[in-house]
Write a protein that holds these residues in place. Structure first.
Motif, PDB file in Angstrom:
ATOM      1  N   LEU A 198      64.229   4.951  23.461  1.00  0.00           N
ATOM      2  CA  LEU A 198      63.189   4.326  22.762  1.00  0.00           C
ATOM      3  C   LEU A 198      62.444   5.281  22.062  1.00  0.00           C
ATOM      4  O   LEU A 198      62.169   6.395  22.577  1.00  0.00           O
ATOM      5  CB  LEU A 198      62.069   3.577  23.695  1.00  0.00           C
ATOM      6  N   VAL A 199      62.171   5.025  20.521  1.00  0.00           N
ATOM      7  CA  VAL A 199      61.485   5.915  19.962  1.00  0.00           C
ATOM      8  C   VAL A 199      60.362   5.090  19.283  1.00  0.00           C
ATOM      9  O   VAL A 199      60.538   4.073  18.715  1.00  0.00           O
ATOM     10  CB  VAL A 199      62.362   6.540  18.710  1.00  0.00           C
ATOM     11  N   SER A 200      59.169   5.737  19.199  1.00  0.00           N
ATOM     12  CA  SER A 200      57.888   5.051  18.876  1.00  0.00           C
ATOM     13  C   SER A 200      56.879   6.161  18.105  1.00  0.00           C
ATOM     14  O   SER A 200      56.997   7.278  18.432  1.00  0.00           O
ATOM     15  CB  SER A 200      57.437   4.151  19.639  1.00  0.00           C
ATOM     16  N   HIS A 201      56.335   5.379  17.437  1.00  0.00           N
ATOM     17  CA  HIS A 201      55.061   6.159  16.620  1.00  0.00           C
ATOM     18  C   HIS A 201      53.644   5.579  16.882  1.00  0.00           C
ATOM     19  O   HIS A 201      53.324   4.917  15.861  1.00  0.00           O
ATOM     20  CB  HIS A 201      55.376   6.582  15.185  1.00  0.00           C
ATOM     21  N   PRO A 202      53.272   5.703  17.903  1.00  0.00           N
ATOM     22  CA  PRO A 202      52.097   5.089  18.164  1.00  0.00           C
ATOM     23  C   PRO A 202      50.874   5.692  17.488  1.00  0.00           C
ATOM     24  O   PRO A 202      50.679   6.995  17.457  1.00  0.00           O
ATOM     25  CB  PRO A 202      51.964   5.156  19.683  1.00  0.00           C
ATOM     26  N   ALA A 203      49.847   4.620  17.099  1.00  0.00           N
ATOM     27  CA  ALA A 203      48.792   5.322  16.372  1.00  0.00           C
ATOM     28  C   ALA A 203      47.583   5.799  17.562  1.00  0.00           C
ATOM     29  O   ALA A 203      47.393   5.275  18.568  1.00  0.00           O
ATOM     30  CB  ALA A 203      48.064   4.493  15.698  1.00  0.00           C
ATOM     31  N   LEU A 204      47.178   6.991  17.323  1.00  0.00           N
ATOM     32  CA  LEU A 204      46.055   7.346  18.268  1.00  0.00           C
ATOM     33  C   LEU A 204      44.731   6.531  17.714  1.00  0.00           C
ATOM     34  O   LEU A 204      44.391   6.420  16.939  1.00  0.00           O
ATOM     35  CB  LEU A 204      45.779   8.939  18.023  1.00  0.00           C
ATOM     36  N   GLU A 205      43.959   6.188  19.070  1.00  0.00           N
ATOM     37  CA  GLU A 205      42.879   5.706  18.903  1.00  0.00           C
ATOM     38  C   GLU A 205      41.981   6.799  19.012  1.00  0.00           C
ATOM     39  O   GLU A 205      41.869   7.586  19.585  1.00  0.00           O
ATOM     40  CB  GLU A 205      42.643   4.652  20.159  1.00  0.00           C
ATOM     41  N   VAL A 206      41.271   6.875  17.477  1.00  0.00           N
ATOM     42  CA  VAL A 206      40.144   7.870  17.277  1.00  0.00           C
ATOM     43  C   VAL A 206      38.791   7.281  17.404  1.00  0.00           C
ATOM     44  O   VAL A 206      38.673   6.124  16.580  1.00  0.00           O
ATOM     45  CB  VAL A 206      40.348   8.497  16.039  1.00  0.00           C
ATOM     46  N   PRO A 207      37.878   7.770  18.010  1.00  0.00           N
ATOM     47  CA  PRO A 207      36.394   7.005  17.977  1.00  0.00           C
ATOM     48  C   PRO A 207      35.705   7.287  16.692  1.00  0.00           C
ATOM     49  O   PRO A 207      34.653   8.190  16.796  1.00  0.00           O
ATOM     50  CB  PRO A 207      35.987   7.849  19.356  1.00  0.00           C
ATOM     51  N   CYS A 208      36.016   6.857  15.601  1.00  0.00           N
ATOM     52  CA  CYS A 208      35.748   7.156  14.091  1.00  0.00           C
ATOM     53  C   CYS A 208      34.373   6.132  14.172  1.00  0.00           C
ATOM     54  O   CYS A 208      34.395   5.005  14.623  1.00  0.00           O
ATOM     55  CB  CYS A 208      36.329   7.016  13.144  1.00  0.00           C
ATOM     56  N   VAL A 209      33.228   6.768  13.520  1.00  0.00           N
ATOM     57  CA  VAL A 209      32.084   5.890  13.379  1.00  0.00           C
ATOM     58  C   VAL A 209      32.115   5.095  12.074  1.00  0.00           C
ATOM     59  O   VAL A 209      32.340   5.759  10.830  1.00  0.00           O
ATOM     60  CB  VAL A 209      30.913   6.686  13.206  1.00  0.00           C
ATOM     61  N   LYS A 210      31.979   3.991  11.813  1.00  0.00           N
ATOM     62  CA  LYS A 210      32.192   3.075  10.623  1.00  0.00           C
ATOM     63  C   LYS A 210      30.813   3.175   9.759  1.00  0.00           C
ATOM     64  O   LYS A 210      29.739   3.222  10.491  1.00  0.00           O
ATOM     65  CB  LYS A 210      32.531   1.660  10.860  1.00  0.00           C
ATOM     66  N   LYS A 211      31.172   3.242   8.440  1.00  0.00           N
ATOM     67  CA  LYS A 211      30.126   3.491   7.676  1.00  0.00           C
ATOM     68  C   LYS A 211      29.217   1.936   7.580  1.00  0.00           C
ATOM     69  O   LYS A 211      30.016   1.015   7.448  1.00  0.00           O
ATOM     70  CB  LYS A 211      30.417   3.799   6.310  1.00  0.00           C
ATOM     71  N   LYS A 212      27.892   2.006   7.674  1.00  0.00           N
ATOM     72  CA  LYS A 212      27.157   0.673   7.452  1.00  0.00           C
ATOM     73  C   LYS A 212      26.959   0.451   5.991  1.00  0.00           C
ATOM     74  O   LYS A 212      26.919   1.196   4.955  1.00  0.00           O
ATOM     75  CB  LYS A 212      25.738   0.761   8.125  1.00  0.00           C
ATOM     76  N   PRO A 213      27.035  -0.933   5.892  1.00  0.00           N
ATOM     77  CA  PRO A 213      26.993  -1.548   4.419  1.00  0.00           C
ATOM     78  C   PRO A 213      25.762  -1.242   3.935  1.00  0.00           C
ATOM     79  O   PRO A 213      24.735  -1.151   4.636  1.00  0.00           O
ATOM     80  CB  PRO A 213      27.314  -2.971   4.475  1.00  0.00           C
ATOM     81  N   HIS A 214      25.183  -1.215   2.537  1.00  0.00           N
ATOM     82  CA  HIS A 214      23.944  -0.756   1.792  1.00  0.00           C
ATOM     83  C   HIS A 214      23.569  -1.747   1.021  1.00  0.00           C
ATOM     84  O   HIS A 214      24.292  -2.576   0.579  1.00  0.00           O
ATOM     85  CB  HIS A 214      24.242   0.469   0.804  1.00  0.00           C
ATOM     86  N   ASN A 215      22.228  -2.102   0.665  1.00  0.00           N
ATOM     87  CA  ASN A 215      21.796  -3.090   0.047  1.00  0.00           C
ATOM     88  C   ASN A 215      21.710  -2.810  -1.474  1.00  0.00           C
ATOM     89  O   ASN A 215      21.981  -1.458  -1.858  1.00  0.00           O
ATOM     90  CB  ASN A 215      20.317  -3.440   0.458  1.00  0.00           C
ATOM     91  N   LYS A 216      21.135  -3.579  -2.402  1.00  0.00           N
ATOM     92  CA  LYS A 216      21.081  -3.380  -3.816  1.00  0.00           C
ATOM     93  C   LYS A 216      20.309  -1.925  -4.217  1.00  0.00           C
ATOM     94  O   LYS A 216      20.541  -1.221  -5.252  1.00  0.00           O
ATOM     95  CB  LYS A 216      20.497  -4.399  -4.554  1.00  0.00           C
ATOM     96  N   LYS A 217      19.255  -1.399  -3.387  1.00  0.00           N
ATOM     97  CA  LYS A 217      18.539  -0.447  -3.728  1.00  0.00           C
ATOM     98  C   LYS A 217      19.258   0.836  -3.081  1.00  0.00           C
ATOM     99  O   LYS A 217      18.601   1.998  -3.080  1.00  0.00           O
ATOM    100  CB  LYS A 217      17.061  -0.622  -3.125  1.00  0.00           C
ATOM    101  N   GLY A 218      20.303   0.596  -2.395  1.00  0.00           N
ATOM    102  CA  GLY A 218      21.106   1.754  -2.075  1.00  0.00           C
ATOM    103  C   GLY A 218      20.540   2.166  -0.569  1.00  0.00           C
ATOM    104  O   GLY A 218      21.067   3.364  -0.016  1.00  0.00           O
ATOM    105  N   ARG A 219      19.889   1.243  -0.053  1.00  0.00           N
ATOM    106  CA  ARG A 219      19.356   1.835   1.389  1.00  0.00           C
ATOM    107  C   ARG A 219      20.313   0.765   2.417  1.00  0.00           C
ATOM    108  O   ARG A 219      20.679  -0.032   2.171  1.00  0.00           O
ATOM    109  CB  ARG A 219      17.764   1.489   1.446  1.00  0.00           C
ATOM    110  N   PRO A 220      20.487   1.509   3.434  1.00  0.00           N
ATOM    111  CA  PRO A 220      21.439   1.056   4.674  1.00  0.00           C
ATOM    112  C   PRO A 220      20.409  -0.313   4.968  1.00  0.00           C
ATOM    113  O   PRO A 220      19.444  -0.410   5.092  1.00  0.00           O
ATOM    114  CB  PRO A 220      21.414   1.949   5.543  1.00  0.00           C
ATOM    115  N   ARG A 221      21.505  -1.406   5.277  1.00  0.00           N
ATOM    116  CA  ARG A 221      20.967  -2.430   5.805  1.00  0.00           C
ATOM    117  C   ARG A 221      20.627  -2.318   7.348  1.00  0.00           C
ATOM    118  O   ARG A 221      21.537  -1.569   8.185  1.00  0.00           O
ATOM    119  CB  ARG A 221      22.004  -3.759   5.490  1.00  0.00           C
ATOM    120  N   ARG A 222      19.481  -3.160   7.392  1.00  0.00           N
ATOM    121  CA  ARG A 222      19.349  -2.941   9.132  1.00  0.00           C
ATOM    122  C   ARG A 222      19.708  -4.329   9.717  1.00  0.00           C
ATOM    123  O   ARG A 222      19.413  -5.467   9.186  1.00  0.00           O
ATOM    124  CB  ARG A 222      17.710  -2.912   9.241  1.00  0.00           C
TER     125      ARG A 222
END
Length: 949
Positions: free
Chosen positions: A925-949
């Motif tokens: 069996l040959v497989s290419h499993p993806a590594l689970e990496v603990p990456c931090v997802k970017k938070k979405p911004h509002n119209k003023k460019g500030r991160p939403r809370r």
């Protein structure tokens, strides 16, 4: 006839008148007169002097009784009378011809008694003179109370009686039938007469039994000369003939034992139901025992004088008994005690066991002269034949057998005892002898002892143990001279012992082949495998080891199972050490019926075959899982009930340390950690020939998932020249091919996942978690290779300590060489195998990654090679044991001691590894499993460019 009846009626009328006229005070109880007048017994020699010479033939044995009288008549009519003779006083019925019953009941015509007044003979028999053995003298109601003598004759005996002596006074027969008493070997006669005619009204009676009936000394009392008015020249008138034609033969022989007085007992009872207490008369002790001839001639031989073979055995004693029949010689002293040591190397053959029964004390007691076969000792307890030839018995006592006595329930309380029983139902003669067989606990040599051989004179006594495949004895393993030792002691002189050494030889090999030369060969055979060899299936497993009689005894064994053949010990408790120790103290029957180990620890059973020859005795046993033993963390204990037929030899325990190879996970029985196999138990060499072990607990033995041909290898030690010296043992191996089948039906679809934990930016050291989940029922993983993405590489600067191979082998790796932890879950164990992941020194550029898995004392080491390919770190594990794993988890440390370092930001792109897995059924069996990496997802911004809370 009418005149005779008239006379008898007249006598009865006269008796009735006398009784009517007698005063009541004159009546007395029936019984013997006081003192010697009432009962006397004398053994007389020539000239009427007492004969007190042991083993001699007296002129006569005189027994006389007289009873109370009133008014000239007996106080009671004698009905039964018996004389108990001393033990060893022998009657020889073969000395004289017998008188037929027809002649005995035909009145005698005696012309010598006719006196011209019409008086004729009063004797009611016409027996030939040569059948006369004595006289009966009677004082009765006949002839006005006159004492009169009559001939005593050797009659044709009824069935079941050794002889019969009878006189026929006045036509009213008085017949004495001897019965034989036997207690502790002593041979004694009791003369008994029953139903004496009331017409006689016996007042006194005496027997004179002649020691040599044809002697000239008795001519004047013989035949027509008896009671002759003028007996001159009776020796000529009533001679039995010239000695050359009719040689004199002794009829009576005195005992050959000295010391105790000769004691005679008389008992009587009347028709009026009055029983007289026994009266005893004793004479002087016999003398001259020291000058008696005692020259027995023992003989001994094996029926099959070949090495290592089942064999019968015969021991006998021949004696010149001419002194029993020749009047002027004394009888030889018979053997009372025999101590017989069989040849060295002749031992009990365990093959005798199957179907062999025993004779209980009650059954032995039930053996009588008239009992049919099986009415006493059962036929299945017979192990040989026993016969006695005696000069006083017409023919041989051939209805003889050797019976095995109940172990420990016999007169000696011994494990091995035998009963010798010979009989003549026609003559009512019974010979019973109990004997003990003792086996030397070191060598097994047998010594038989018989304390009370028959006092009956015999010319040949023969003890024959049966031959054949179920023979009770086995011969020595080597050719050469052998000898039986015998110590024989006579009756009457315990201080006299004749010692004999009876030579013989073992002159051939098994089956008639040549004699064994030098050290015996040792090439045991082995068979084994699983009943269902389908790959990956649970199946009962068996192993059989065997040897031939010509080979050395097995002293120990070991075995290495094929790779992947494993046992599921999950849920099985160990048999406690205390229970194993308790089993060693129990009887075989108790252990068989109520095992010491708990049933939950049972994993199989055994059958052991013991014996010599083509037929063996098989004893049952059980296999239990047990705890640590001799350096191993668990063991298997075989507990066998050593039941050889009726012999309970206790319990045989052989405990084997089980080793698991840390590299291949192969299971093996370690010879150094296994108990030796016993050779002799309680003096019985068991001659172990066949060992059969069955692991048949359901769901216990698991087949490999590889169909590569392998072997089940066994190593056994032979006994060498000396069984007790392990230094000269011979090692032999026996291998059995083993191969599972149908591996192609097994799937192979394991799943693998990899996950990182910790920092993901360049230069950070994340931890790695690898989880491998094989699918149930698939083939086991044989090899694995995992390549990490090029974004991860080995930080050699963090490798500060590496365990050396020597340290690893000694279990002494430093703590700094641990770089992770591993766990492997398997259905074979209750708990997962787990342990550290080491970096260990290697022949390669980089150190090896080694998993040290441990659980329940089992150690498995899985070693992998670390290298780099196309910029990525690769870990290759080329030899994974063929063992089922339901889940495998690897944790490699991160942080300050992490050996993996990020070469770039791991969250910048998807990270994939490469996995190549091969099953033991050769599927990949040959497989290419993806590594689970603990990456931090970017938070979405509002119209003023500030991160939403």
């Amino acid at each position: 006839m009418r005149s005779t009846v008239a006379v008898r009626l007249a006598i009865l009328c006269s008796m009735a008148a006398l009784l009517a006229a007698a005063p009541a005070s004159a009546s007395a109880s029936f019984g013997f007169l006081p003192g010697d007048e009432g009962f006397s017994a004398k053994v007389l020699g020539e000239g009427g002097v007492p004969d007190d010479e042991a083993g001699s033939h007296p002129v006569s044995l005189d027994l006389a009784v007289a009873f109370n009288q009133a008014g000239g008549l007996s106080d009671g009519d004698l009905r039964n009378l018996s004389f108990e003779l001393p033990p060893g006083l022998i009657e020889n019925p073969t000395a004289n011809p017998v008188c037929s019953q027809a002649a005995f009941h035909t009145p005698r015509v005696n012309p010598l008694e006719e006196r011209g007044n019409g008086e004729t003979s009063r004797a009611g028999e016409s027996c030939p003179d040569r059948t006369q053995v004595g006289t009966l003298t009677l004082r009765s109601s006949y002839d006005g109370g006159e004492t009169r003598s009559f001939g005593l004759f050797n009659l044709a005996p009824p069935p079941g009686a050794p002889s019969e002596l009878g006189a026929n006074p006045y036509g009213a027969p008085i017949v004495f039938v001897p019965t034989i008493r036997q207690a502790a070997g002593e041979y004694g006669l009791t003369l008994q007469t029953h139903g004496v005619s009331q017409l006689l009204s016996v007042q006194a009676l005496s027997l004179s039994v002649w020691g040599t009936p044809w002697s000239i000394l008795h001519n004047e009392q013989r035949g027509n000369c008896l009671n002759e008015a003028e007996p001159q020249f009776g020796w000529a008138k009533c001679s039995v003939g010239r000695p050359a034609v009719n040689p004199a033969v002794a009829y009576l022989t005195l005992p050959t034992s000295c010391g105790a007085p000769l004691s005679f007992t008389a008992s009587a009872s009347s028709w009026q139901q009055q029983v007289q207490p026994p009266r005893t008369s004793s004479g002087a002790p016999l003398a001259g025992c020291g000058s008696l001839e005692f020259e027995p001639h023992p003989f001994a031989q094996l029926s099959d004088p070949r090495a290592s073979s089942p064999s019968g055995y015969e021991f006998g004693i021949e004696v010149d008994t001419s002194g029993v029949r020749e009047p002027h010689r004394r009888a030889p002293a018979p053997v009372e005690r025999a101590l017989v040591s069989l040849p060295e190397g002749v031992t009990i053959n365990p093959s005798v066991g199957p179907g062999l029964g025993v004779c209980t004390p009650a059954q032995y007691e039930a053996e009588t002269a008239s009992s049919p076969p099986g009415a006493g000792c059962p036929n299945e307890s017979k192990i040989g034949d026993f016969s006695v030839d005696s000069p006083i018995v017409a023919g041989t006592l051939e209805e003889g057998s050797i019976f095995l006595a109940s172990p420990f329930q016999n007169p000696f309380g011994a494990m091995i005892a035998i009963y010798l029983v010979a009989k003549s139902s026609d003559r009512g003669i019974l010979v019973k002898v109990a004997g003990q067989l003792q086996a030397d606990v070191q060598t097994g040599r047998l010594t038989a002892s018989f304390e009370h051989l028959p006092q009956l004179p015999y010319s040949r006594l023969r003890i024959h143990f049966r031959e054949g495949q179920r023979s009770p004895l086995a011969t020595p393993a080597a050719c050469g001279p052998i000898h039986t030792d015998a110590d024989l002691t006579p009756w009457g002189d315990a201080g006299l012992v004749r010692r004999f050494s009876l030579p013989a030889a073992i002159g051939g090999g098994i089956g008639g082949g040549p004699c064994p030369a030098g050290l015996a060969p040792f090439a045991p055979q082995a068979t084994g495998g699983t009943l269902n060899s389908r790959a990956g299936a649970y199946s009962p497993f068996y192993l059989r080891l065997s040897r031939t009689d010509a080979e050395q005894e097995i002293t120990s064994y070991s075995a290495t199972l094929p790779p992947g053949l494993l046992g599921k010990i999950a849920g099985i408790p160990y048999c406690p050490d205390a229970a194993i120790a308790a089993a060693a103290t129990r009887s075989g029957v108790a252990e068989r019926d109520d095992p010491s180990c708990p049933a939950a620890s049972l994993i199989g059973h055994t059958t052991a075959g013991y014996g010599v020859g083509t037929v063996l005795t098989y004893a049952p046993g059980k296999l239990y899982l047990a705890g640590p033993y001799r350096g191993s963390q668990f063991s298997v204990v075989a507990i066998d009930s050593a039941l050889v037929g009726p012999f309970d030899l206790g319990v045989v325990i052989v405990r084997s340390a089980i080793r698991i190879d840390p590299v291949t996970a192969q299971a093996s029985i370690d010879a150094s950690g296994t108990d030796p196999i016993p050779h002799i138990i309680d003096g019985i060499p068991i001659h172990l020939r066949d060992i059969r072990a069955y692991l048949d607990r359901p769901g216990f033995t698991l087949n490999p998932t590889s169909c590569v041909a392998s072997t089940l290898s066994s190593a056994l030690n032979g006994s060498g020249a000396l069984f007790g010296n392990p230094g000269d043992d011979t090692l032999a191996t026996a291998s059995v091919p083993f191969q599972a089948f149908d591996c192609g039906s097994l799937g192979f679809r394991p799943r693998i996942s990899l996950a990182l934990k910790g920092g993901t930016r360049r230069g950070r050291h994340p931890a790695l978690r690898v989880v491998l989940r094989p699918r149930a029922g698939d083939a086991n993983i044989a090899s694995s290779q995992v390549t990490l993405p090029a974004s991860l590489f080995l930080d050699q600067g963090h490798i500060d300590t590496v365990c050396t191979r020597r340290q690893f082998a000694a279990g002494a790796c430093p703590a700094g060489s641990v770089y992770g932890h591993v766990r492997a879950f398997t259905p074979l164990l209750d708990e997962p195998l787990e342990g550290p992941a080491y970096l260990r020194s290697s022949d390669n550029t980089l150190p090896d990654l080694v998993f040290a898995l441990r659980a329940r004392g089992i150690e498995v080491d899985v070693a992998g090679r670390i290298d780099s390919v196309k910029g990525g770190i690769r870990g290759t594990f080329p030899a994974v044991p063929d063992a089922p794993v339901s889940k495998f988890v690897l944790h490699l440390r991160g942080g300050k001691r992490g050996v993996l370092v990020a070469a770039a930001n791991l969250c910048a792109s998807e990270q994939r590894a490469s996995a190549r897995l091969v099953g033991h059924n050769n599927l990949g069996l040959v497989s290419h499993p993806a590594l689970e990496v603990p990456c931090v997802k970017k938070k979405p911004h509002n119209k003023k460019g500030r991160p939403r809370r």
